[in-house]
Design an enzyme around this catalytic site. Structure first.
Site, PDB file in Angstrom:
ATOM      1  N   ASN A  11      -0.643   6.776  14.093  1.00 33.56           N
ATOM      2  CA  ASN A  11      -0.248   6.832  15.504  1.00 33.56           C
ATOM      3  C   ASN A  11       1.237   6.481  15.592  1.00 33.56           C
ATOM      4  O   ASN A  11       1.604   5.326  15.426  1.00 33.56           O
ATOM      5  CB  ASN A  11      -1.097   5.835  16.301  1.00 33.56           C
ATOM      6  CG  ASN A  11      -0.673   5.745  17.755  1.00 33.56           C
ATOM      7  OD1 ASN A  11       0.124   6.558  18.233  1.00 33.56           O
ATOM      8  ND2 ASN A  11      -1.194   4.763  18.470  1.00 33.56           N
ATOM      9  N   LYS A  13       3.071   6.448  18.112  1.00 35.09           N
ATOM     10  CA  LYS A  13       3.425   5.833  19.409  1.00 35.09           C
ATOM     11  C   LYS A  13       4.677   6.525  19.968  1.00 35.09           C
ATOM     12  O   LYS A  13       4.849   7.716  19.742  1.00 35.09           O
ATOM     13  CB  LYS A  13       3.564   4.316  19.259  1.00 35.09           C
ATOM     14  CG  LYS A  13       2.311   3.704  18.593  1.00 35.09           C
ATOM     15  CD  LYS A  13       2.205   2.227  18.699  1.00 35.09           C
ATOM     16  CE  LYS A  13       0.902   1.768  18.034  1.00 35.09           C
ATOM     17  NZ  LYS A  13       0.639   0.352  18.174  1.00 35.09           N
ATOM     18  N   HIS A 103      -6.283   3.711  24.045  1.00 34.79           N
ATOM     19  CA  HIS A 103      -5.518   2.762  23.213  1.00 34.79           C
ATOM     20  C   HIS A 103      -5.205   1.519  24.047  1.00 34.79           C
ATOM     21  O   HIS A 103      -4.946   1.615  25.243  1.00 34.79           O
ATOM     22  CB  HIS A 103      -4.231   3.429  22.708  1.00 34.79           C
ATOM     23  CG  HIS A 103      -3.566   2.625  21.637  1.00 34.79           C
ATOM     24  ND1 HIS A 103      -2.805   1.516  21.919  1.00 34.79           N
ATOM     25  CD2 HIS A 103      -3.583   2.735  20.281  1.00 34.79           C
ATOM     26  CE1 HIS A 103      -2.367   0.987  20.782  1.00 34.79           C
ATOM     27  NE2 HIS A 103      -2.827   1.707  19.771  1.00 34.79           N
ATOM     28  N   GLU A 105      -2.657  -0.163  24.347  1.00 31.37           N
ATOM     29  CA  GLU A 105      -1.362  -0.116  25.047  1.00 31.37           C
ATOM     30  C   GLU A 105      -1.478   0.681  26.344  1.00 31.37           C
ATOM     31  O   GLU A 105      -0.782   0.394  27.322  1.00 31.37           O
ATOM     32  CB  GLU A 105      -0.287   0.466  24.106  1.00 31.37           C
ATOM     33  CG  GLU A 105       0.083  -0.555  23.038  1.00 31.37           C
ATOM     34  CD  GLU A 105       0.534   0.035  21.709  1.00 31.37           C
ATOM     35  OE1 GLU A 105       0.861   1.234  21.657  1.00 31.37           O
ATOM     36  OE2 GLU A 105       0.541  -0.724  20.719  1.00 31.37           O
ATOM     37  N   GLU A 175      -9.601  -1.867  17.241  1.00 30.99           N
ATOM     38  CA  GLU A 175      -8.264  -2.444  17.117  1.00 30.99           C
ATOM     39  C   GLU A 175      -8.202  -3.755  17.891  1.00 30.99           C
ATOM     40  O   GLU A 175      -8.076  -3.743  19.119  1.00 30.99           O
ATOM     41  CB  GLU A 175      -7.221  -1.492  17.700  1.00 30.99           C
ATOM     42  CG  GLU A 175      -7.173  -0.146  17.018  1.00 30.99           C
ATOM     43  CD  GLU A 175      -5.800   0.482  17.166  1.00 30.99           C
ATOM     44  OE1 GLU A 175      -5.261   0.893  16.156  1.00 30.99           O
ATOM     45  OE2 GLU A 175      -5.264   0.529  18.289  1.00 30.99           O
ATOM     46  N   GLY A 181       0.690  -4.553  15.674  1.00 27.21           N
ATOM     47  CA  GLY A 181       2.139  -4.711  15.600  1.00 27.21           C
ATOM     48  C   GLY A 181       2.591  -6.142  15.392  1.00 27.21           C
ATOM     49  O   GLY A 181       3.769  -6.457  15.534  1.00 27.21           O
ATOM     50  N   SER A 221      -1.949  -3.636  12.093  1.00 19.77           N
ATOM     51  CA  SER A 221      -1.134  -4.099  10.964  1.00 19.77           C
ATOM     52  C   SER A 221      -1.678  -3.656   9.601  1.00 19.77           C
ATOM     53  O   SER A 221      -1.614  -4.409   8.629  1.00 19.77           O
ATOM     54  CB  SER A 221      -0.956  -5.620  11.016  1.00 19.77           C
ATOM     55  OG  SER A 221      -0.264  -5.990  12.208  1.00 19.77           O
ATOM     56  N   GLY A 242      -0.304   2.194  12.912  1.00 19.24           N
ATOM     57  CA  GLY A 242       0.850   2.331  13.797  1.00 19.24           C
ATOM     58  C   GLY A 242       2.142   2.293  12.999  1.00 19.24           C
ATOM     59  O   GLY A 242       2.544   3.283  12.376  1.00 19.24           O
ATOM     60  N   GLY A 243       2.805   1.142  13.001  1.00 18.81           N
ATOM     61  CA  GLY A 243       4.130   0.985  12.391  1.00 18.81           C
ATOM     62  C   GLY A 243       4.248   1.582  10.996  1.00 18.81           C
ATOM     63  O   GLY A 243       5.227   2.288  10.700  1.00 18.81           O
TER      64      GLY A 243
HETATM   65  O1  LIG Z   1      -2.673   2.754  16.945  1.00 16.76           O
HETATM   66  C1  LIG Z   1      -2.320   1.953  16.078  1.00 16.76           C
HETATM   67  C2  LIG Z   1      -2.440   0.537  16.278  1.00 16.76           C
HETATM   68  O2  LIG Z   1      -2.053   0.154  17.537  1.00 16.76           O
HETATM   69  C3  LIG Z   1      -1.962  -0.328  15.157  1.00 16.76           C
HETATM   70  O3  LIG Z   1      -0.561  -0.495  15.189  1.00 16.76           O
HETATM   71  P1  LIG Z   1       0.134  -1.303  13.989  1.00 16.76           P
HETATM   72  O4  LIG Z   1      -0.358  -0.672  12.717  1.00 16.76           O
HETATM   73  O5  LIG Z   1       1.602  -1.118  14.199  1.00 16.76           O
HETATM   74  O6  LIG Z   1      -0.327  -2.724  14.096  1.00 16.76           O
END
Ligand SMILES: O=C[C@H](O)COP(=O)(O)O
Length: 264
Positions: A11, A13, A103, A105, A175, A181, A221, A242-243
């Site tokens: 993702n 984002k 999600h 967010e 999640e 994040g 994460s 994500g990141g």
């Molecule tokens: O959609 C992905 C998640 O919100 C995880 O994000 P992250 O891997 O940056 O913690």
């Protein structure tokens, strides 16, 4: 032994414009090709911003990539006076396989309710776009030990009125909000506890065959250094990343978790 094909979904984002998307996807594709990645063993998807999707489609088609792609949201409506919304019809036309729905967010910053998430799931399924339904608790709910109950309520709300045949095609991503994040990952045991509870509730809502078909991902994460231990759990079928998915070499390592798990 599970017959579910693991899914690693990146993702992005609100990162990477359409030109950066092309560079990132090309690098991901080359890295996976060099590693002779078997896409039938581990499916790989990217979820870029809407404005990248046409460029991504063009590259995937031109280079016949086995990487699939998806969107990060979809409208509950198919057309009409909904300024700024994106129809599932448009996504289907762009060859989109998946769409993330609910999600945390979006739940947090756009006040998305379980009812809206449910409407979006129906909207996506109506056009053959497969939902990646995101569920999970915040830190206070976890501290109150109400995380399983909270997450299963989100699951039930999202799937209201969805048939067993439709539910089999839905991917559920657990999640925990406190792990997104933050660098703080849930333990593999935390991920398994919830994935098992989700599968158990799916068996109650539908039947065991449906529960066994649904892929349950963990997100929060995820990195190449922790993915193998999470994937070792029997009810975890992949990751929503994500990141770490913004770095194609790191994301390729995540998708190749089976290789580095055995030290190859
Ligand atoms: O959609 C992905 C998640 O919100 C995880 O994000 P992250 O891997 O940056 O913690």
């Amino acid at each position: 032994m599970s017959t579910r094909t693991p899914l690693m979904a990146g993702n992005w984002k609100m990162n990477l414009d359409h030109q950066q998307a092309i560079q990132t996807l090309q690098k991901l594709a080359w890295t996976l090709k060099d590693a002779k990645h078997d896409f039938s063993a581990v499916e790989v998807a990217v979820l870029p911003p809407f404005t990248d999707l046409r460029s991504v489609q063009t590259l995937v088609d031109a280079d016949k990539l086995e990487i699939v792609y998806g969107a990060q949201d979809v409208s509950a409506h198919s057309s009409g006076a909904y300024t700024g919304e994106i129809s599932p019809v448009f996504l289907a036309k762009l060859g989109v396989t998946y769409v993330a729905i609910g999600h945390s967010e979006r739940r947090e910053h756009h006040n998305e309710s379980d009812a809206l998430v449910n409407a979006k799931i129906k909207s996506a399924l109506g056009e053959g776009v497969l939902p990646i339904l995101c569920v999970g608790e915040d830190v206070d709910t976890r501290r109150a030990a109400a995380h399983v109950q909270h997450t299963l309520l989100q699951l039930e709300g999202a799937l209201d009125g969805i048939t067993a045949e439709q539910a089999k095609t839905v991917v559920v991503a657990y999640e925990p909000v406190w792990a997104i994040g933050t660098g703080e990952t849930a333990t593999p045991e935390d991920a398994q506890e919830m994935a098992e509870a989700i599968r158990g509730r799916l068996a109650e809502l539908y039947d065991q065959a449906t529960a066994d078909a649904v892929r349950v991902l963990y997100g929060g994460s995820v990195k190449s250094s922790n993915v193998a231990s999470i994937m070792a759990k029997p009810d975890v079928d992949g990751a929503l990343v994500g990141g770490a998915s913004l770095d194609p070499e790191e994301f390729a390592k995540i998708a190749r978790y089976q290789s580095h798990a055995v030290g190859l």
